[in-house]
Every structure is written in C-alpha cells, then in structure tokens.
Design an enzyme around this catalytic site. Structure first.
Site, PDB file in Angstrom:
ATOM      1  CE  LYS A 185      -7.865 -26.737  16.784  1.00 57.20           C
ATOM      2  NZ  LYS A 185      -7.467 -25.378  17.519  1.00 57.20           N
ATOM      3  CD  GLU A 214      -1.006 -13.119  24.051  1.00 58.79           C
ATOM      4  OE1 GLU A 214      -2.318 -12.381  23.804  1.00 58.79           O
ATOM      5  OE2 GLU A 214      -0.964 -14.401  23.572  1.00 58.79           O
ATOM      6  NE  ARG A 234      -2.492  -8.859  20.123  1.00 57.08           N
ATOM      7  CZ  ARG A 234      -3.128  -9.492  19.206  1.00 57.08           C
ATOM      8  NH1 ARG A 234      -4.150 -10.380  19.954  1.00 57.08           N
ATOM      9  NH2 ARG A 234      -3.434  -9.176  18.063  1.00 57.08           N
TER      10      ARG A 234
HETATM   11  C1  LIG Z   1      -2.057 -13.088  20.205  1.00 59.12           C
HETATM   12  C2  LIG Z   1      -2.050 -14.286  19.863  1.00 59.12           C
HETATM   13  N1  LIG Z   1      -1.542 -15.335  20.845  1.00 59.12           N
HETATM   14  C3  LIG Z   1      -1.425 -16.477  20.820  1.00 59.12           C
HETATM   15  C4  LIG Z   1      -1.679 -17.170  19.630  1.00 59.12           C
HETATM   16  C5  LIG Z   1      -1.333 -18.646  19.331  1.00 59.12           C
HETATM   17  N2  LIG Z   1      -2.766 -19.312  18.663  1.00 59.12           N
HETATM   18  C6  LIG Z   1      -2.682 -19.558  17.532  1.00 59.12           C
HETATM   19  S1  LIG Z   1      -4.277 -20.226  17.210  1.00 59.12           S
HETATM   20  C7  LIG Z   1      -4.857 -20.316  18.681  1.00 59.12           C
HETATM   21  C8  LIG Z   1      -5.880 -20.998  19.220  1.00 59.12           C
HETATM   22  C9  LIG Z   1      -6.905 -20.359  18.274  1.00 59.12           C
HETATM   23  O1  LIG Z   1      -8.161 -20.782  18.650  1.00 59.12           O
HETATM   24  P1  LIG Z   1      -9.393 -20.725  17.920  1.00 59.12           P
HETATM   25  O2  LIG Z   1      -9.638 -19.197  17.775  1.00 59.12           O
HETATM   26  O3  LIG Z   1     -10.514 -21.356  18.539  1.00 59.12           O
HETATM   27  O4  LIG Z   1      -9.301 -21.502  16.385  1.00 59.12           O
HETATM   28  P2  LIG Z   1      -9.147 -23.015  16.158  1.00 59.12           P
HETATM   29  O5  LIG Z   1      -7.739 -23.477  16.099  1.00 59.12           O
HETATM   30  O6  LIG Z   1      -9.981 -23.348  17.358  1.00 59.12           O
HETATM   31  O7  LIG Z   1      -9.864 -23.111  14.729  1.00 59.12           O
HETATM   32  C10 LIG Z   1      -3.635 -19.754  19.582  1.00 59.12           C
HETATM   33  C11 LIG Z   1      -3.852 -19.388  21.196  1.00 59.12           C
HETATM   34  C12 LIG Z   1      -1.717 -16.311  18.546  1.00 59.12           C
HETATM   35  N3  LIG Z   1      -1.873 -16.784  17.064  1.00 59.12           N
HETATM   36  N4  LIG Z   1      -1.992 -14.968  18.807  1.00 59.12           N
HETATM   37 MG   LIG Z   2     -11.711 -23.008  18.449  1.00 57.55          MG
END
Ligand SMILES: Cc1ncc(C[n+]2csc(CCOP(=O)(O)OP(=O)(O)O)c2C)c(N)n1
Ligand SMILES: [Mg+2]
Ligand SMILES: CC(=O)[C@@H](O)[C@H](O)COP(=O)(O)O
Length: 625
Positions: free
Chosen positions: A280, A366, A394
């Site tokens: 990342k 959630e 959600r």
């Molecule tokens: C239902 C929901 N809860 C929380 C979020 C906030 N959120 C956005 S990206 C993320 C982390 C995503 O991690 P990953 O899928 O590993 O993607 P990366 O950022 O590591 O590429 C979160 C918690 C969201 N977008 N949707």
């Molecule tokens: Mg990730």
C-alpha cells in the site's frame, strides 16, 4: 509527449510494447501523487495497484469485460487509463470526476462503489446475466484484504462458487485495511505458497485424462490425488471450499508475472481467485512508510509528505468524542468501545491505547459490530459503537432487531453525519435521522457544538437504553469545553433567542447558522425570530415546541439530513398529533436527490443550508401573507 498522453483507452495501452509498461506505471504514479497532493484523496490504495491495473486493462477488454472494484478508492489508475486522464486533476472536486467508480462517469466503471465488500456479489450478478444472455465476456472483481473482512464478500463467494460461474476475483492483499488489518483471515492469508503450477497441473491433467477417455473412476481418483496434493501446498483452502480455484500468492508489482498469470487463466471458465501481494502506497515513500495516514489523505507537500489539511485535527468533533469517551471510561469500567475497521477515523485510537482490553475492532463488519455490541450490553456493559453515519446504514436491521427491540444500552456515536465533502454521495451522512428516528426505544440527539457533544455522550451512556448521537466531519467552533460532564435533561430543547415573528427550530450543525441568519433578518428586515436548539430528535421537547407553535404561528425547521423522515417531519407529525396542522411550517434540509461531492461549505450552500440560503428562504416564508 509522455506515454500516458498517448493512452486514451485500454486499447491504446494494449498497443504499447511490453518494454514501455514500467514507464506507464511511473507516469501513472506521478499523476496520482500530484493530483492527490492538490486535492487530497486515496493515495496509498491507488499507488498499490498501479501494476495490477495495467495488467488488468492489458489482458481484458473493458468495457465488454467487466472490472468491478471493491470500495473503488483504489481506482485512480483505472480512471486515468480509461479516458479520464485529462479530467483527472478535477478528482473529488465539485463537478469533477468522482473518487470512486461511477457508472454515469464512464462505461469502464462497470459498478458504482464506495462501500466495502459488494464487488463479488455484483460481479456474480454480472456473470449470471452474461450466462443468461449466452455471452462470453469476462467478469473480474478486485477486492482488498480489508474488504474481505466484510461478510458480504463470503455471501458473494458462496453463491458464485455454487453457481460455478466463470468469474475472476483478484484479492489485493497489502495486509492493510485503513489501519492494520484485523481478524483471523488476515493471518490466514499471510501463509505463502504458489499454487499456480498446481492449478495448471490440475487443468492439464484433467484435459489429458479426458482425451484418453479413461472413464470416471480414474478421473475421480486423479481429482482426489490433486486435492490432497494441493492441500499440502496452498493457503487457499478456504477459497477452494467456496468452489474457487485459488492461485497465488503472486507479486502484485511484477508486471510480467501478472500479465502471464492473467493471460493464463483467461481461457478457463470457472471461479478463480488470484491472491496478489501488493504494498500500500508503493512508489511514494511517505505513503509506504505510513499507509494509514495516506489511505485517505488531505492535500500534502510532495517533497516532504507533510499533510497540509487534515480531517479536522485536535478540535474536531471526532477528536473531542474520543477524548470524552476516554474521560468517561475512567469513571465507568462498563464502557467499552467498538469500531468497524476505522479506529483513527472515528477517534478511538486513543481509547484503544488507554483501554486495549475494552476496545474491539471488528474489521469491515458493521452488522457484526452492532450485534456484538448488543451482546456486550446484554451482559451489563455499556458499549459505544463509533461508526460513520453512512456505514451504519449497513447494520440497520441489527439496530432494530438486536438493540432497540431488546431495549439494550448501546450508544451509537454516529460520526460524519451530514455532508462529508469530497467523498460524495456514497459517504454523506444524509439519512441517519430518518433511519433511526422511527425505531421505538431509540433516543436520538445532535449537538450544536463540540462542547454539547460531550454532554450528549454523557447523556447517552446515562440513559440505560439505545441512544445515538450524530455529529459532523471536521472541526467544531472552538468553544470552551466544560470539564464537568453531566447528562442533559432528556427531551429538553434550549431556547437561544426570543422573537415573535416566527421560530427557527434548528438541529445540530444548523443551530449557529440559524442564529446568524436570525440576526441578519432582524438587522436587514426587522424580523424578530426565536431560535431553538432542538437537541433531541427523539424524544422531542413537545412542551416547548407546541407552546411556540401556538404563540408564534410560523415554524422553520433546519437539519442536515434528508427532509424525508427527518427532524422536520417529526415536527409535522407532532403538530398533526396535537391538531395544529394550521401552523405554517417550512422545512430546510437535504432535497430528495443525492448530493454530489465538493467542499462541505459548497454543498451546504448548494442545498440552501448556509446562512445566505437560510436568510433567503426564511425571509420569503415569513413575508408570505
Ligand atoms: C461498509 C464500509 N465500511 C467501512 C468503509 C471504510 N473503508 C474504506 S476503504 C477501507 C479499508 C479497505 O481495505 P482494503 O480492502 O484492504 O483496501 P486497501 O485500502 O488496503 O487497498 C475501509 C474500512 C467502507 N468503505 N465501507
Ligand atoms: Mg488492504
Ligand atoms: C474509502 C473510504 O470509505 C474511507 O477511506 C473514507 O473515505 C474515509 O472518510 P474520512 O476521510 O471522512 O475519514
């Protein structure tokens, strides 16, 4: 001319010699870094998938082949390579391109996203429709390891595997959610071995045995052998259990390897999961060193990585929520805190450090978070679930079924209520008043400033039943913070200003703008308006509101929520219940359409909730004969 300037579609990318692809990757990174430095944005996620994005658009034929990004915050390279290079500098600005894939923005954006863990389900739907239509296009979901902690991902896989759909899931594993990834899965995924050889071995052996016409018995033995052989080698057993052929993990920054693997699996027609390891923030050291900070970052200095505009800093509602909760937790050991993968964003990082055993990170789950909180509350604890308004949507049924119906003492700290700004309609907290207000046993509050937030949190925890306190993204007003915290009288509003020509019933972030507007209306038009800080959406201060309705004759309600079912609707219901439908009411709030991205102040002005807009609406309303 840069190579990127010659790319206006994935077809242009396909024409380039392989030798030029590393330069394309470098140019993509430069453009993404420069744009995020100016506009802010999801820099680290997008930098981490530059090679993967090139490989996907080089191998598959978007838009005929459908590429669906999970959350979509990592899709900046995808946007640049699919005809939006020139508009990319408008990223996340008013009338600019959005920060997430959006169907209306491009045919290459197969599915609109912003909320996590939906990509596999949507991809399975696309695959099912393709098969009904007897088409042959490919469908690819790209999902992160964090998003794989969302239960919906397994609902999608379970169905896709059973349907044995021709579907590719690319698991982008950078071992990060926004913060460090959590849960048993992230540990599981870190086991490494390559099973690509095994997968090819399986497919080629089957084809060979079929050609030999050796009969089902031998094939069955061969399959059993292959299963046990594979079971020794791959951590993908879980995905195999869902009916997916697991390949990986492979290096997600090794373009030739990615191209070879994707090209290789293209000819197969069953569910395949490719496990890709990425970093990342790859390619920008400050983001590599601090992927959490640069997950969703404000404008920053490229040379130093210094963030110039954060999310609100020490004076933000979020920070004050977190500090207050720590203070209350020191006095009451029943208080425990829950987040769904957003400890920093919800202000719980401090609590997690101070009370690690009383802090729980669910991952992006959630629904689980709310039922988990209900279990804690049923055991006599006082859980506080800090969650963004839009993400709590959600878990709506859990709020009803697990918390309110059982009247359990769960406190919802509903952050990012109202317009959030650049994240746009997928993230605006536009509906929590509507989706919480109608639940029996729920107490619903909104503070006029950051000091009142402290008291409302105290009130919620003192209640002994379900409670929600909603507050906005960003800073408060810099008002002094009371050091002694006491519960507010439940269901009591606050009359802030007298005036006989009408009443402004303001909620939360609308209180100070209403006071400002009342002052302006008096000065410019001689109108004397009362202003009330409503404080409670449920229960309403019926005595004060009905009294004012009878004496003042005209009521204006102001809220940062959809008008449908919001605070103003509650006032209309109250007047109707008491035979006061003759009292004219003007409701100011969000209209019945989705509010776009932009700066918060731009968006409030757009919907008439800035001072000027309130003055104009109220003046016209009060002037009416
Ligand atoms: C239902 C929901 N809860 C929380 C979020 C906030 N959120 C956005 S990206 C993320 C982390 C995503 O991690 P990953 O899928 O590993 O993607 P990366 O950022 O590591 O590429 C979160 C918690 C969201 N977008 N949707
Ligand atoms: Mg990730
Ligand atoms: C992509 C996503 O859903 C989160 O990164 C979100 O954008 C964070 O919002 P804040 O910047 O308001 O914390």
């Amino acid at each position: 001319m840069s190579i990127l300037e010659t790319i206006n579609s994935p077809d242009d990318l396909k024409k380039l010699p392989l030798s030029q692809l590393p330069a394309v990757a470098a140019e993509l990174r430069t453009m993404i870094i420069e744009t995020c430095a100016k506009n802010g944005g999801h820099l680290a996620p997008s930098l981490g998938v530059v090679e993967l994005t090139i490989a996907l658009h080089r191998t598959f034929n978007s838009p005929a082949d459908k590429i669906i990004w999970d959350v979509g915050h990592q899709a900046y390279a995808h946007k640049i390579l699919t005809g939006r290079r020139e508009r990319f500098p408008t990223l996340r600005t008013l009338n600019g391109i959005t920060g997430f894939p959006k169907r209306a923005e491009s045919p290459h954006d197969a599915f609109g996203v912003g909320h996590s863990s939906t990509s596999i389900s949507a991809a399975t739907g696309y695959a099912a429709a393709r098969d009904l239509d007897e088409r042959r296009n490919k469908v690819i979901a790209v999902i992160g390891d964090g998003s794989m902690t969302g239960g919906m991902a397994y609902e999608g896989m379970n169905n896709a595997g059973a349907l044995a759909k021709d579907l590719i899931v690319v698991l982008n594993d950078n071992e990060m959610s926004i913060a460090e990834n959590v849960g048993a899965l992230s540990t599981f995924l870190s086991r490494t071995s390559s099973s690509e050889f095994v997968y090819r071995f399986k497919k080629n052996t089957e084809a060979f045995l079929k050609r030999m016409d050796v009969g089902k018995g031998v094939l069955h033995v061969a399959r059993k052998l292959e299963e046990s052989f594979k079971g020794l080698f791959t951590p993908g057993m879980m995905f195999e259990a869902f009916g997916f052929n697991y390949i990986g993990p492979i290096d997600g920054h090794d373009l030739p390897k990615l191209l070879e693997t994707l090209e290789g699996i293209k000819k197969f027609h069953d569910p395949i999961l490719i496990h890709v390891l990425t970093k990342k923030g790859k390619g920008y050291k400050p983001a590599e060193d601090n992927p959490s900070l640069f997950h969703g970052v404000g404008p920053f200095e490229i040379e130093t990585g210094k963030v110039l505009k954060g999310k609100g800093g020490a004076a933000s509602y979020t920070a004050i929520f977190g500090n207050t909760l720590c203070k209350l937790a020191a006095e009451d050991e029943r208080i425990v805190a829950i987040t769904a993968a957003m400890p920093d964003g919800t202000g719980l990082s401090g609590f997690a450090k101070e009370y690690p055993e009383r802090f729980f990170d669910m991952g992006i789950a959630e629904q689980h978070g709310v039922a988990f909180a209900a279990g804690l509350a049923a055991s006599g604890l006082r859980p506080v679930f800090a969650v963004y308004s839009t993400f709590l949507q959600r878990a709506y049924d859990l709020v009803f079924h697990d918390v309110c119906l059982q009247n359990l003492p769960v406190t919802f700290a509903v952050d990012r209520a109202g317009v959030v700004g650049s994240d746009g309609p997928t993230h605006h907290g536009a509906f929590d008043l509507s989706y919480l207000r109608h639940l029996p046993n729920m107490t619903l509050m909104a503070p006029k400033d950051e000091n009142e937030l402290q008291h409302m949190l105290t009130t919620a925890l003192d209640l002994g039943g379900p409670a929600a306190v909603r507050y906005p993204r960003g800073n408060g007003y810099g008002v002094p913070l009371d050091q002694t915290l006491a519960p507010l009288p439940v269901g009591r509003a606050e009359l802030l200003r007298e005036g006989d020509d009408g009443v402004l019933l303001a909620l939360g972030t609308m209180v100070y703008p209403a006071l400002e507007a009342a002052g302006q209306l008096e000065k410019e038009h001689g109108m004397a308006l009362a202003v009330v800080n409503a404080r409670f959406v449920k229960p309403l201060d019926e005595t004060l509101i009905l009294g004012l309705a009878r004496t003042h004759g005209r009521i204006v309600t102001l809220e940062e929520n959809a008008l449908q079912g919001g605070f103003g609707t509650a006032i209309l219901e109250l007047l109707e219940q008491h035979g006061l439908t003759g009292v004219p009411v003007l409701r100011l709030g969000y209209p019945d359409h989705y509010i776009p991205q932009g700066e918060q102040h731009e968006l409030r002005a757009m919907v008439g909730l800035d001072c000027a807009g309130i003055v104009a609406s109220v003046h016209a309303f009060i002037s009416r004969p």
